[in-house]
Write an enzyme that holds these catalytic residues in place. Structure first.
Site, short mmCIF file in Angstrom:
data_model
loop_
_atom_site.label_atom_id
_atom_site.label_comp_id
_atom_site.label_asym_id
_atom_site.label_seq_id
_atom_site.Cartn_x
_atom_site.Cartn_y
_atom_site.Cartn_z
N ASP A 288 -5.79 7.45 -0.90
CA ASP A 288 -6.45 6.18 -0.50
C ASP A 288 -5.40 5.16 -0.08
OD1 ASP A 288 -8.90 7.20 -1.26
OD2 ASP A 288 -9.23 5.80 -2.91
N GLU A 289 -4.33 5.06 -0.87
CA GLU A 289 -3.30 4.04 -0.59
C GLU A 289 -2.65 4.31 0.77
OE1 GLU A 289 -4.00 1.98 -2.60
OE2 GLU A 289 -3.61 2.41 -4.72
N GLU B 213 0.85 -1.20 0.00
CA GLU B 213 0.00 0.00 0.00
C GLU B 213 0.88 1.25 0.00
OE1 GLU B 213 -3.16 0.26 -0.43
OE2 GLU B 213 -4.12 -1.57 0.25
FE LIG Z 1 -4.77 0.52 -1.57
FE LIG Z 2 -5.09 0.97 -5.41
#
Ligand SMILES: [Fe+2]
Ligand SMILES: [Fe+2]
Length: 321
Positions: free
Chosen positions: A190-191, A158
């Site tokens: 988001d990540e 992530e």
């Molecule tokens: Fe993600």
């Molecule tokens: Fe993603």
């Protein structure tokens, strides 16, 4: 996993966002119901001419990686302690987490894919073929069904995707491509949020089972974190035949480099307070020593790596014949 599962609702609430309250791909794309649609698409196509081939190759690779989401969802649903329909009421809490996370992730491939299509720079058919292959080829990230190893992997990945989308955002903005910059930046956001969630899971496991968690962390670092797009291939090609070239391009474009890899390890060591964990077995102490020395060692190796300047022929950016 059972202990952590008791808090799953709080995790979902804290780290994930409901569909109505989060951004959707449409927010960043020309509205096809509007009269200005064609004008806006033309503007995207004009700006897209200023970004070079390396940039588009990286964008396509990132998009395909996001589009292979079915692989990641099915992989994670198979991890020990995560199960669907395990009791009369239905899923266990982890399945709920995985599904809500998947719902969020799905927007990334969606928005990127539509953008590539509108840009006028991409041979979409080749991208579609590569995506279908990547999903069919699956992945083996070396974690087995072990949740500890899997959460090390997701914590790492992530953050890696955060770095990569964030660097794409910077490059796009530098070329005056504001919309693409904004879009990549919001995906990166988001990540980062996902990264925080997965590192929190590991942090809590460290409190309950420090030695096993430490050994899992060392295991994953020793075996190297492979990229989810490891099996990337060209049409009519062999499994994985395109991955190295894609990786070289991502490095020379400055989107995801060997130094980023080392910096992620450093960040994980610091966020999990590896130097301060107590109550370890002697084997886990050894694992800790290995981990603490790792970033410096890897940094020295990375410094010696020369990234080639070879011009590769990617079908993704060839005209459709
Ligand atoms: Fe993600
Ligand atoms: Fe993603």
């Amino acid at each position: 996993m059972l202990t952590l599962e008791k808090n799953i609702d709080a995790f979902v609430e804290k780290y994930l966002i409901t569909p109505e309250n989060i951004w959707q791909p449409t927010d960043f794309l020309p509205n096809s119901q509007s009269e200005n649609f064609i004008e806006e698409v033309k503007e995207i196509q004009e700006l897209s001419k200023d970004l070079d081939d390396d940039f588009w190759v990286v964008m396509v690779g990132d998009t395909i990686t996001e589009e292979a989401l079915p692989t990641y969802e099915s992989w994670l649903l198979d991890v020990e302690g995560i199960s669907q329909m395990n009791n009369e009421e239905g899923d266990n809490g982890w399945a709920k987490w995985i599904r809500s996370w998947t719902g969020e992730e799905n927007r990334h491939g969606d928005v990127l894919n539509k953008y590539l299509y509108l840009s006028g720079r991409i041979n979409m058919r080749e991208v579609e073929i590569a995506t279908q292959h990547l999903i069919a080829d699956g992945m083996d990230i070396g974690t087995g069904r072990d949740p500890y190893k899997n959460f090390v992997y997701t914590s790492f990945q992530e953050l890696a995707t955060y770095i990569s989308h964030n660097n794409v955002a910077k490059l796009a903005r530098k070329k005056g491509h504001k919309l693409l910059g904004k879009m990549s930046k919001i995906i990166a956001g988001d990540e980062m949020r996902h990264h925080r969630a997965y590192t929190e899971f590991v942090k809590q496991i460290f409190q309950h089972d420090p030695s096993e968690m430490m050994l899992a962390f060392r295991y994953m670092m020793k075996h190297k974190i492979v990229m989810p797009a490891m099996h990337l291939r060209r049409s009519n090609g062999q499994k994985g035949d395109l991955f190295n070239q894609f990786s070289v391009v991502a490095q020379r474009a400055g989107v995801y480099t060997g130094f980023d890899y080392v910096n992620i390890i450093k960040k994980l060591i610091s966020v999990w307070d590896i130097d301060k964990i107590t109550g370890l077995t002697s084997e886990a102490e050894k694992a800790r020593d290995y981990l603490m020395r790792l970033p410096e060692r890897m940094y020295r190796i990375t410094e010696r790596i020369v990234v080639p300047n070879t011009k590769y022929d990617f079908k993704w950016i060839r005209p459709i014949s």
